[in-house]
Design a protein around this motif. Structure first.
Motif, PDB file in Angstrom:
ATOM      1  N   ILE A 126       0.977  -1.302   0.035  1.00  0.00           N
ATOM      2  CA  ILE A 126       0.089  -0.011  -0.183  1.00  0.00           C
ATOM      3  C   ILE A 126       1.047   1.191   0.033  1.00  0.00           C
ATOM      4  CG2 ILE A 126      -1.579   1.389   1.443  1.00  0.00           C
ATOM      5  CD1 ILE A 126      -2.785  -1.262   2.362  1.00  0.00           C
ATOM      6  N   SER A 127       2.024   1.142   0.979  1.00  0.00           N
ATOM      7  CA  SER A 127       2.682   2.483   0.968  1.00  0.00           C
ATOM      8  C   SER A 127       3.552   2.966  -0.360  1.00  0.00           C
ATOM      9  CB  SER A 127       3.702   2.156   2.190  1.00  0.00           C
ATOM     10  OG  SER A 127       4.630   1.103   2.139  1.00  0.00           O
ATOM     11  N   PHE A 128       3.933   1.577  -0.992  1.00  0.00           N
ATOM     12  CA  PHE A 128       4.655   1.975  -2.327  1.00  0.00           C
ATOM     13  C   PHE A 128       3.760   2.245  -3.324  1.00  0.00           C
ATOM     14  CE2 PHE A 128       7.349   1.687  -5.911  1.00  0.00           C
ATOM     15  CZ  PHE A 128       6.649   0.818  -6.767  1.00  0.00           C
ATOM     16  N   TYR A 129       2.445   1.720  -3.480  1.00  0.00           N
ATOM     17  CA  TYR A 129       1.733   2.269  -4.608  1.00  0.00           C
ATOM     18  C   TYR A 129       1.120   3.750  -4.110  1.00  0.00           C
ATOM     19  CZ  TYR A 129       0.766  -1.546  -7.687  1.00  0.00           C
ATOM     20  OH  TYR A 129       0.877  -2.273  -8.689  1.00  0.00           O
ATOM     21  N   SER A 130       0.841   4.010  -2.945  1.00  0.00           N
ATOM     22  CA  SER A 130       0.444   5.376  -2.585  1.00  0.00           C
ATOM     23  C   SER A 130       1.596   6.258  -3.017  1.00  0.00           C
ATOM     24  CB  SER A 130      -0.067   5.651  -1.015  1.00  0.00           C
ATOM     25  OG  SER A 130       0.970   5.033  -0.280  1.00  0.00           O
ATOM     26  N   SER A 131       2.874   5.972  -2.510  1.00  0.00           N
ATOM     27  CA  SER A 131       3.832   6.834  -3.092  1.00  0.00           C
ATOM     28  C   SER A 131       4.043   7.031  -4.427  1.00  0.00           C
ATOM     29  CB  SER A 131       5.160   6.298  -2.378  1.00  0.00           C
ATOM     30  OG  SER A 131       5.653   4.995  -2.981  1.00  0.00           O
ATOM     31  N   LEU A 132       4.010   6.046  -5.013  1.00  0.00           N
ATOM     32  CA  LEU A 132       4.061   5.957  -6.716  1.00  0.00           C
ATOM     33  C   LEU A 132       3.038   7.120  -7.211  1.00  0.00           C
ATOM     34  CD1 LEU A 132       5.909   4.179  -8.590  1.00  0.00           C
ATOM     35  CD2 LEU A 132       3.577   2.979  -9.035  1.00  0.00           C
ATOM     36  N   ASN A 133       1.802   6.710  -6.543  1.00  0.00           N
ATOM     37  CA  ASN A 133       0.743   7.773  -6.972  1.00  0.00           C
ATOM     38  C   ASN A 133       1.164   9.311  -6.544  1.00  0.00           C
ATOM     39  OD1 ASN A 133      -0.653   5.815  -8.251  1.00  0.00           O
ATOM     40  ND2 ASN A 133      -1.823   5.401  -6.641  1.00  0.00           N
ATOM     41  N   SER A 134       1.687   9.312  -5.572  1.00  0.00           N
ATOM     42  CA  SER A 134       1.728  10.585  -4.842  1.00  0.00           C
ATOM     43  C   SER A 134       2.906  11.284  -5.837  1.00  0.00           C
ATOM     44  CB  SER A 134       2.281  10.630  -3.582  1.00  0.00           C
ATOM     45  OG  SER A 134       3.642   9.952  -3.634  1.00  0.00           O
ATOM     46  N   GLY A 135       3.717  10.564  -6.571  1.00  0.00           N
ATOM     47  CA  GLY A 135       4.608  11.119  -7.531  1.00  0.00           C
ATOM     48  C   GLY A 135       6.033  11.672  -6.521  1.00  0.00           C
ATOM     49  N   LEU A 136       6.145  11.361  -5.559  1.00  0.00           N
ATOM     50  CA  LEU A 136       7.277  11.735  -4.850  1.00  0.00           C
ATOM     51  C   LEU A 136       8.443  10.548  -5.188  1.00  0.00           C
ATOM     52  CD1 LEU A 136       5.756  12.415  -1.273  1.00  0.00           C
ATOM     53  CD2 LEU A 136       6.746  14.198  -2.948  1.00  0.00           C
ATOM     54  N   PRO A 137       9.391  11.283  -5.986  1.00  0.00           N
ATOM     55  CA  PRO A 137      10.309  10.037  -6.680  1.00  0.00           C
ATOM     56  C   PRO A 137      11.151   9.488  -5.531  1.00  0.00           C
ATOM     57  CG  PRO A 137      11.022  12.422  -7.275  1.00  0.00           C
ATOM     58  CD  PRO A 137       9.573  12.391  -6.742  1.00  0.00           C
ATOM     59  N   PHE A 138      11.826  10.391  -4.728  1.00  0.00           N
ATOM     60  CA  PHE A 138      12.606   9.910  -3.796  1.00  0.00           C
ATOM     61  C   PHE A 138      11.949   8.895  -2.956  1.00  0.00           C
ATOM     62  CE2 PHE A 138      16.249   9.412  -1.201  1.00  0.00           C
ATOM     63  CZ  PHE A 138      15.787   9.529   0.105  1.00  0.00           C
ATOM     64  N   LEU A 139      10.755   9.080  -2.562  1.00  0.00           N
ATOM     65  CA  LEU A 139      10.135   8.346  -1.410  1.00  0.00           C
ATOM     66  C   LEU A 139       9.760   7.074  -2.073  1.00  0.00           C
ATOM     67  CD1 LEU A 139       9.160   8.587   1.399  1.00  0.00           C
ATOM     68  CD2 LEU A 139       6.821   9.024   0.491  1.00  0.00           C
ATOM     69  N   SER A 140       9.469   7.024  -3.496  1.00  0.00           N
ATOM     70  CA  SER A 140       8.717   5.739  -4.079  1.00  0.00           C
ATOM     71  C   SER A 140       9.870   4.996  -4.381  1.00  0.00           C
ATOM     72  CB  SER A 140       8.170   6.251  -5.186  1.00  0.00           C
ATOM     73  OG  SER A 140       9.067   6.868  -6.205  1.00  0.00           O
ATOM     74  N   SER A 141      11.282   5.559  -4.529  1.00  0.00           N
ATOM     75  CA  SER A 141      12.288   4.492  -4.838  1.00  0.00           C
ATOM     76  C   SER A 141      12.601   3.722  -3.477  1.00  0.00           C
ATOM     77  CB  SER A 141      13.363   5.359  -5.255  1.00  0.00           C
ATOM     78  OG  SER A 141      13.829   6.281  -4.136  1.00  0.00           O
ATOM     79  N   ILE A 142      12.680   4.588  -2.308  1.00  0.00           N
ATOM     80  CA  ILE A 142      13.098   3.813  -1.301  1.00  0.00           C
ATOM     81  C   ILE A 142      11.959   2.619  -0.990  1.00  0.00           C
ATOM     82  CG2 ILE A 142      13.338   4.049   1.332  1.00  0.00           C
ATOM     83  CD1 ILE A 142      14.131   6.856   0.592  1.00  0.00           C
ATOM     84  N   LEU A 143      10.773   3.190  -1.101  1.00  0.00           N
ATOM     85  CA  LEU A 143       9.497   2.126  -0.640  1.00  0.00           C
ATOM     86  C   LEU A 143       9.415   1.057  -1.870  1.00  0.00           C
ATOM     87  CD1 LEU A 143       6.760   4.659   0.483  1.00  0.00           C
ATOM     88  CD2 LEU A 143       7.745   3.073   1.458  1.00  0.00           C
ATOM     89  N   PHE A 144      10.181   1.308  -2.863  1.00  0.00           N
ATOM     90  CA  PHE A 144       9.883   0.385  -3.927  1.00  0.00           C
ATOM     91  C   PHE A 144      10.971  -0.520  -3.624  1.00  0.00           C
ATOM     92  CE2 PHE A 144       9.791  -1.586  -7.926  1.00  0.00           C
ATOM     93  CZ  PHE A 144      10.934  -2.089  -8.520  1.00  0.00           C
ATOM     94  N   TYR A 145      12.182  -0.400  -2.890  1.00  0.00           N
ATOM     95  CA  TYR A 145      13.011  -1.588  -2.549  1.00  0.00           C
ATOM     96  C   TYR A 145      12.410  -2.234  -1.294  1.00  0.00           C
ATOM     97  CZ  TYR A 145      16.200   0.621  -5.949  1.00  0.00           C
ATOM     98  OH  TYR A 145      16.871   0.925  -7.061  1.00  0.00           O
ATOM     99  N   ILE A 146      11.914  -1.618  -0.606  1.00  0.00           N
ATOM    100  CA  ILE A 146      11.272  -2.179   0.681  1.00  0.00           C
ATOM    101  C   ILE A 146      10.232  -3.057   0.146  1.00  0.00           C
ATOM    102  CG2 ILE A 146       9.665  -1.672   2.735  1.00  0.00           C
ATOM    103  CD1 ILE A 146      10.992   1.088   3.083  1.00  0.00           C
ATOM    104  N   TYR A 147       9.426  -2.483  -0.773  1.00  0.00           N
ATOM    105  CA  TYR A 147       8.242  -3.501  -1.489  1.00  0.00           C
ATOM    106  C   TYR A 147       9.050  -4.853  -1.957  1.00  0.00           C
ATOM    107  CZ  TYR A 147       4.472  -4.792  -4.658  1.00  0.00           C
ATOM    108  OH  TYR A 147       3.541  -5.515  -5.507  1.00  0.00           O
ATOM    109  N   LEU A 148      10.085  -4.632  -2.720  1.00  0.00           N
ATOM    110  CA  LEU A 148      10.639  -5.603  -3.429  1.00  0.00           C
ATOM    111  C   LEU A 148      11.110  -6.613  -2.159  1.00  0.00           C
ATOM    112  CD1 LEU A 148      13.141  -4.220  -6.037  1.00  0.00           C
ATOM    113  CD2 LEU A 148      10.867  -5.212  -6.283  1.00  0.00           C
ATOM    114  N   SER A 149      11.656  -6.093  -0.936  1.00  0.00           N
ATOM    115  CA  SER A 149      11.834  -7.039  -0.006  1.00  0.00           C
ATOM    116  C   SER A 149      10.728  -7.713   0.453  1.00  0.00           C
ATOM    117  CB  SER A 149      12.550  -6.099   1.488  1.00  0.00           C
ATOM    118  OG  SER A 149      11.296  -5.614   1.910  1.00  0.00           O
TER     119      SER A 149
END
Lengths: 152, 433, 231, 351
Positions: free
Chosen positions: C171-194
């Motif tokens: 959820i947090s990754f998708y919301s960050s993706l939609n929110s357009g905050l590149p930096f945040l989504s990239s970190i969350l992306f890796y957490i999502y990958l974990s």
């Protein structure tokens, strides 16, 4: 689940008066049997196998103990608390965790063959493990028996 | 709960109040107490009463007197029983004559060999015990009347009744108990017998043919022609002979140390064969009476899986010997279907009289009529070194001759010494005026 | 890191982990000494010519619906509603996420943020929420009841937690993706990958691995029964 | 201390020994009368190897008692002898003791009597269905205890048995033999099963039981046997044991499967129960003590075992009710205290 499909076909041994005392597995009614030219098919060639338990076999229990969550099966002293709390047992009389554990412990293969299709009804809800006084974790044992019964 | 007990008896409502129920129960208890039997005291009390009735001349007691040359055996109750050996009235069995004729032709042949006079009476009726035990037809009075009618015919011929079938033997023991202990039954039976000009004659001892073989076993062993020492024999004792009124059957301390009935096992030992034991000797042969009529499938399976298979597995016996019609028939005929299903265990089943006759050299087919038995008896005869092949050819020739109209070979009983009682006076059969 | 390789990387990441997870599952089943029903299932589906493909498919779907989706095997018979709803949410949630991932990948391979109100992301959020609530409910149930806690296998608790972790992270990754905050989504992306790799590597060893084996074995059985009845 | 005060203790089992030790340590003289030639009662007569529940060796428990009784000069021990008669005087008893071997008669004056004559194992040949005494390899738990203490469990032909069956409630809880429970033979049988598993690790042991009554702390034996020693439990009864020539065919019903079983065993151990011993019957006649319908001595109030209902006579141990060694020892002590108290009060003319 199309479980009891023998209702469809004509019931074996229908001439036996005390029919309900005899399990289906023990009745061998040959469709066609010829004895010296005489047609002894069906009722005339029917034999009923004995239900005497001749031997005990504990190889199965060693296998269960190796399977995941089956290692405490030997703690079971057949008190029946698991069956009493099991929601499935109240609906399907052939599903009885205590009885499954016992026939595996003693190695009664004929009983296992007869009941093995019911063991898959286990819901994994864990109520039996919660109730078990000896922490046998019957819900885990049921998982193990699901695997084991596929092999028997 | 309401005090009414209502029973639906062929859809007619019968209701008993509490008091009636108690009365009804009391009646049953009383009747049971009066006719209670099975304990040794009852059995001995019955024998005493029999003697009293004779004194009061209510009945005629057919004594085993000296002319019958009786021999003594011990019974389960410890009482000494007299077994007549000569002048015997053959009380034949419907099942034996019908299914396994070799059973009694062997017995007759042995008696001829030993020169034992006997009467093979055509005036004997069937004991009707099969349908009584089997299908529950007939009642205690009718079946006792048939019993006493036959006994009277034997008394008339002045020969002592020797009962062939275990069921007749068991049934007659029970009927004798009824007729001696219950005045009501006795009077009703006397009325029936009066109608056919007969009186109540009760044999002092009820003797089964296996007990006769038991007491004559040494004479039979002397005439043995074939060596049976390497034959392993399993014995099945018939329920009706030693489980119905079990106090009145022969037990011998040095045969199976007195725990099991002596007849049949004793003659097998006397002939020198090896008696083998198996785990469920106490079980029924599967006949079970009503059981074989209504549950033929289970009866057949019981006979095979409970008796034949364990005997062969445990003892590898060469022959299974028993002393009753139903047992020989069931144990022999029940092997057919399981063998057809692919089971291997089989064993020939014959009677003790047939085994004795075979050992004495009787013709396997003319006398012992083994061809009526289905389970394979060939290797038994081979093991006894009896050349059954030539006997079979000889029998075939005999049949051809019969077809061409030759006179059949008959077993003629040796001449009798006792004269039959002539029945001209209605009143008293003892020949007194 | 420009966008294009991200989705390819994500796709490859999934494929590799999926293969790894299947191998783990097969090793585990091998240790049980039981047949691999998947092979038999596939064989039954395609090899048997006499039976029309459609009727076989119908048998599978009907078993799927009757046994799995109606939760016949997964809690339907259990009177405890808490457990039933937890299970239902978890299963529908998880199923939904897998389907949504596929759909997202097909419709939006390069992972363009669609915004919160886009129907696709709403449905995705929904399924993630289902999974989060379902797994937490099951976890909570086994935590509160003292005797159940004592007798529950720690792996089961770990399973619920890992599913919950995956859902929250999703959820947090998708919301960050939609929110357009590149930096945040990239970190969350890796957490999502974990989170995903945790699932891929842990699920086959947990109860779910057993349920996958059981489901496919039952499907094969129903197909066999189907054949027997038509012979 | 009252020099001439002395107490008669009948029976040198655990209860009698403990009573004698306590009385002697208190300073009174003890007359200990034992029917057999060696002290220790059933545990020594049947060479019990260890005691339930913690496998404590029997000598460790009874050894010290026996040594104390043998070496203490306040205790005069009459072995192979019985109490022939007694005469109750105002505050003492005249006792006539008969030595069964030498036929010598001895007179003693005592102030109180403790009856601790104990029990005897049920003779399983009374129950014909097991063929005890006829079928080889059918033994009682008492005979098995002897084997275990010799460290070798062997069949009649010297071979090591592979499959062993224990049959519970032989001569107990049975109207045709003894309708009471002997309270200990469940625990003892399971203890022995574990000991057999130690001696023969690859043996298969089956306990054929009606109910398992391992009371109190003995329960851990039951758990241990099942979980660590893989001993199998079949709930059912045995109707017949048949000797096939090399194995025992055991016929019974497995009530959990509601079906008959006929399985071959190498050896069968009968958990024989407890009956009032010969000594108990004899002493009841001599001292005129009340006996309940089962033949055990019946105290005035069933729950207070030591009070025999007759002044100055106290009861202890398995002659009152079936019990374990530990309980018998406890009751020995209790009876000793009552005997001493009774003697002191009698000496001071207190009621």
């Amino acid at each position: 689940m199309t479980e009891n499909n023998n209702e469809k076909e004509e019931r074996k041994g229908k001439y036996i008066i005390e029919r309900e005392y005899v399990e289906d597995e023990r009745i061998i009614e040959p469709e066609k049997l010829d004895i010296g030219g005489v047609d002894a098919s069906g009722r005339w060639g029917l034999i009923v196998l004995p239900r005497v338990i001749k031997d005990f076999d504990h190889s199965l229990i060693d296998e269960v103990k190796k399977l995941p969550r089956g290692k405490h099966i030997e703690r079971c002293w057949q008190c029946g608390l698991c069956t009493s709390v099991c929601p499935v047992a109240h609906k399907e009389p052939n599903f009885n965790p205590r009885y499954f554990i016992y026939i595996v412990k003693m190695g009664y293969k004929s009983e296992i063959k007869k009941l093995k299709k019911y063991v898959y009804l286990c819901q994994g809800c864990g109520l039996c493990s919660e109730a078990c006084p000896k922490h046998v974790d019957p819900s885990g044992v049921m998982m193990a028996l699901n695997i084991l019964f596929d092999k028997v | 709960m309401d005090n009414k007990l209502s029973i639906n008896f062929n859809d007619e409502e019968i209701s008993l109040t509490k008091e009636d129920q108690k009365l009804f129960q009391k009646l049953i208890e009383e009747r049971k107490a009066k006719l209670a039997k099975g304990t040794i005291e009852d059995y001995l009390r019955m024998l005493e009463k029999m003697k009293e009735l004779e004194k009061k001349e209510e009945i005629i007691l057919h004594h085993v007197h000296e002319e019958y040359q009786p021999r003594l055996v011990k019974t389960l109750s410890g009482r000494i029983k007299k077994i007549p050996t000569v002048e015997l009235w053959q009380h034949k069995s419907c099942g034996q004559c019908g299914h396994i004729p070799g059973y009694i032709s062997s017995l007759y042949w042995i008696m001829n060999e030993l020169n034992i006079p006997y009467v093979d009476d055509t005036n004997q009726t069937s004991c009707t015990a099969w349908n009584y035990y089997g299908s529950g037809t007939s009642n205690s009075i009718a079946i006792t009347a048939v019993f006493l009618r036959n006994m009277h015919v034997a008394y008339e011929k002045n020969a002592y009744p020797l009962i062939h079938c275990g069921t007749s033997f068991g049934d007659y023991k029970e009927c004798r108990y009824l007729v001696v202990m219950s005045d009501e039954i006795r009077n009703k039976v006397r009325a029936i017998l009066k109608k056919i000009d007969r009186d109540i004659v009760i044999p002092e001892e009820l003797v089964h043919y296996s007990e006769w073989l038991h007491v004559m076993r040494y004479e039979i062993a002397e005439r043995k022609k074939f060596n049976v020492s390497n034959i392993k024999v399993a014995v099945h004792a018939a329920c009706h002979t030693y489980k119905l009124m079990s106090e009145d059957y022969t037990y011998d301390d040095n045969i199976l140390n007195g725990i099991r009935p002596a007849p049949t096992s004793s003659i097998v030992l006397a002939l020198g064969a090896k008696l083998v034991d198996y785990s469920n000797w106490y079980d029924c042969c599967g006949f079970g009476f009503r059981h074989i009529l209504t549950e033929r499938e289970i009866s057949r399976s019981f006979a095979y899986f409970r008796k034949i298979k364990p005997i062969v597995e445990e003892t590898q016996a060469d022959v299974l010997i028993t002393h009753d019609t139903g047992c020989v028939t069931t144990l022999d005929k029940s092997q057919v279907v399981p063998l057809a299903h692919g089971y291997k265990e089989t064993i020939p089943v014959i009677a003790d009289s047939q085994f004795a006759a075979l050992a004495m050299g009787a013709h396997p087919f003319r006398i012992c009529q083994l061809h009526w038995h289905i389970a394979d008896w060939k290797n038994l005869l081979n093991k006894m070194e009896i050349d059954w092949q030539s006997a079979w050819d000889d029998y075939k020739k005999y049949i051809e001759e019969l077809k061409k109209g030759a006179k059949p070979f008959l077993l003629i009983p040796p001449p009798r010494k006792l004269q039959p009682r002539i029945r001209d006076e209605r009143k008293n059969l003892n020949g007194e005026e | 890191m420009n966008d294009f390789p991200l989705s390819i990387f994500y796709f490859l990441f999934n494929v590799i982990l999926f293969i790894l997870s299947t191998i783990l599952l097969i090793i585990r089943i091998k240790r049980w000494g039981v047949s691999y029903p998947f092979v038999k299932l596939v064989k039954e589906l395609f090899k048997e010519k006499r039976l029309k493909f459609s009727s076989k498919l119908k048998a599978i779907i009907n078993t799927l619906i009757k046994d799995l989706l109606s939760l016949k095997r997964a809690g339907y018979l259990c009177e405890e509603n808490f457990h039933l709803y937890g299970r239902a949410l978890l299963i529908y949630g998880f199923g939904g996420i897998v389907i949504m991932n596929l759909i997202n990948f097909i419709l939006n391979p390069i992972g363009v943020p669609l915004g919160y109100l886009h129907p696709l992301s709403i449905i995705t959020y929904l399924f993630y929420a289902f999974l989060a609530i379902g797994s937490f409910m099951l976890f909570l149930r086994r935590l509160i009841r003292s005797n159940l806690r004592k007798t529950t296998d720690p792996l089961v608790l770990l399973l619920h937690l890992s599913l919950f972790y995956f859902a929250v992270v999703g959820i947090s990754f998708y919301s960050s993706l939609n929110s357009g905050l590149p930096f945040l989504s990239s970190i969350l992306f890796y957490i999502y990958l974990s989170g995903i790799s945790l699932l891929y590597l842990f699920l086959p060893l947990s109860e779910v691995g057993y349920y996958i084996w059981k489901a496919s074995m039952l499907l094969t059985k129903s197909l066999l029964i189907e054949h027997k009845s038509t012979e | 201390m009252e020099k001439n005060k002395s107490v008669l203790v009948i029976g040198a089992g655990p209860a009698g020994l403990q009573a004698s030790k306590d009385i002697a340590e208190f300073g009174y003289r003890v007359i200990l009368v034992e029917k057999n030639s060696e002290l220790g009662g059933a545990p020594i007569r049947w060479k019990y190897h260890t005691l339930a529940p913690d496998f404590v060796p029997t000598e460790k428990v009874l050894g010290p008692l026996i040594d104390f009784v043998k070496n203490n000069n306040l205790i005069t021990v009459y072995t192979d002898s019985i109490v022939e008669s007694y005469e109750q005087k105002e505050d003492f008893f005249n006792i006539k003791i008969l030595n069964l071997k030498s036929k010598g008669v001895y007179n003693e004056k005592v102030s109180a009597i403790i009856v601790a004559t104990g029990f005897e194992h049920f003779n399983a040949s009374v129950d014909p269905r097991y063929g005890y005494g006829i079928n080889p390899n059918v033994i009682g738990i008492n005979e098995l205890e002897v084997m275990i203490s010799n460290g070798k469990v062997l069949r009649h032909d010297g071979k090591i048995p592979k499959r062993i069956g224990f049959i519970f409630c032989v001569g107990s809880r049975d109207r045709s033999t003894n309708p009471w429970c002997c309270t200990v033979c469940c625990g003892v049988s399971i203890k022995q099963a574990i000991e057999i598993k130690k001696i023969i690790p690859d043996s298969q042991i089956y306990m054929i039981y009606m109910d398992i009554r391992t009371v109190g702390l003995w329960e851990k034996l039951y758990w241990q046997s099942m979980e660590n020693y893989h001993i199998n439990y079949i709930r059912g009864r045995v109707g017949e044991i048949y000797w096939t020539g090399e194995k025992l065919l055991v016929k019974g019903e497995d009530t959990l499967v509601r079906g008959p079983f006929e399985a071959l065993f190498d050896m069968i151990v009968l958990a024989v129960g407890m009956e009032p011993g010969e000594g108990t019957k004899q002493i009841a006649k001599v001292l005129g003590l009340k006996v309940n319908e089962y033949g055990f001595l019946s105290p005035r109030i069933p729950n207070i075992h030591y009070d025999s209902g007759k002044d100055g006579i106290f009861l202890a141990g398995a002659c009152v009710a079936p019990m374990s060694v530990e309980e018998a020892i406890g009751e020995g002590s209790a009876a000793a205290l009552q005997a001493i108290k009774y003697s002191m009060r009698k000496a001071k003319k207190m009621p």
